[in-house]
Design an enzyme around this catalytic site. Sequence first.
Site: not given
Length: 175
Positions: A24, A87, A90
């Site tokens: 990622f 935002e 997480h």
Amino acid sequence: MNPYILTPDLNGEGLHIGIVRARFNEEIGQAELDACLQKLGELGVDERDIMVVTVPGALELGVALSHMAETFEFDALIALGAVIRGETYHFEVVSNEMARAISRISLETGIPVANGVLTVDTDEQAQARAAGKGGDCALVAVEMANLVAALEPEEDDEDEDEEDEDFDDEETDRR
């Protein structure tokens, strides 16, 4: 007073290093890996003594590191990747759990783990830090592998055999 001081040893010759990179934020992780591999080579680590695996994201780093620590005889491990704030909450969850897993693995196995996972607010911050962090992790891994080795008690086969015999005698006397 003249204390015994262990100085940093950055000689990577003969060390076995495992690297886990999160896919990622691919470009950032790859930049870290490239810099890390270059620095490991400069420090004398043979490329045949380096294993690189990739995982989907930062939360999966811990599982791979744990298996590498338990399955192979690495002198040090390196975790690479980037967690970039979004935002939602997480970011905090991923950052905290990933860092906790890396610390736990290092403490439980005694194998140094260099944490090169960037936790930043923006892509620009990650890109600016990637190469430096990858190289830093190589330095940390080599230095800590050598420090751990220097702090290990020297094994004396004759003394071990005598201690084993004494222990066996004690066990026999207790029965």
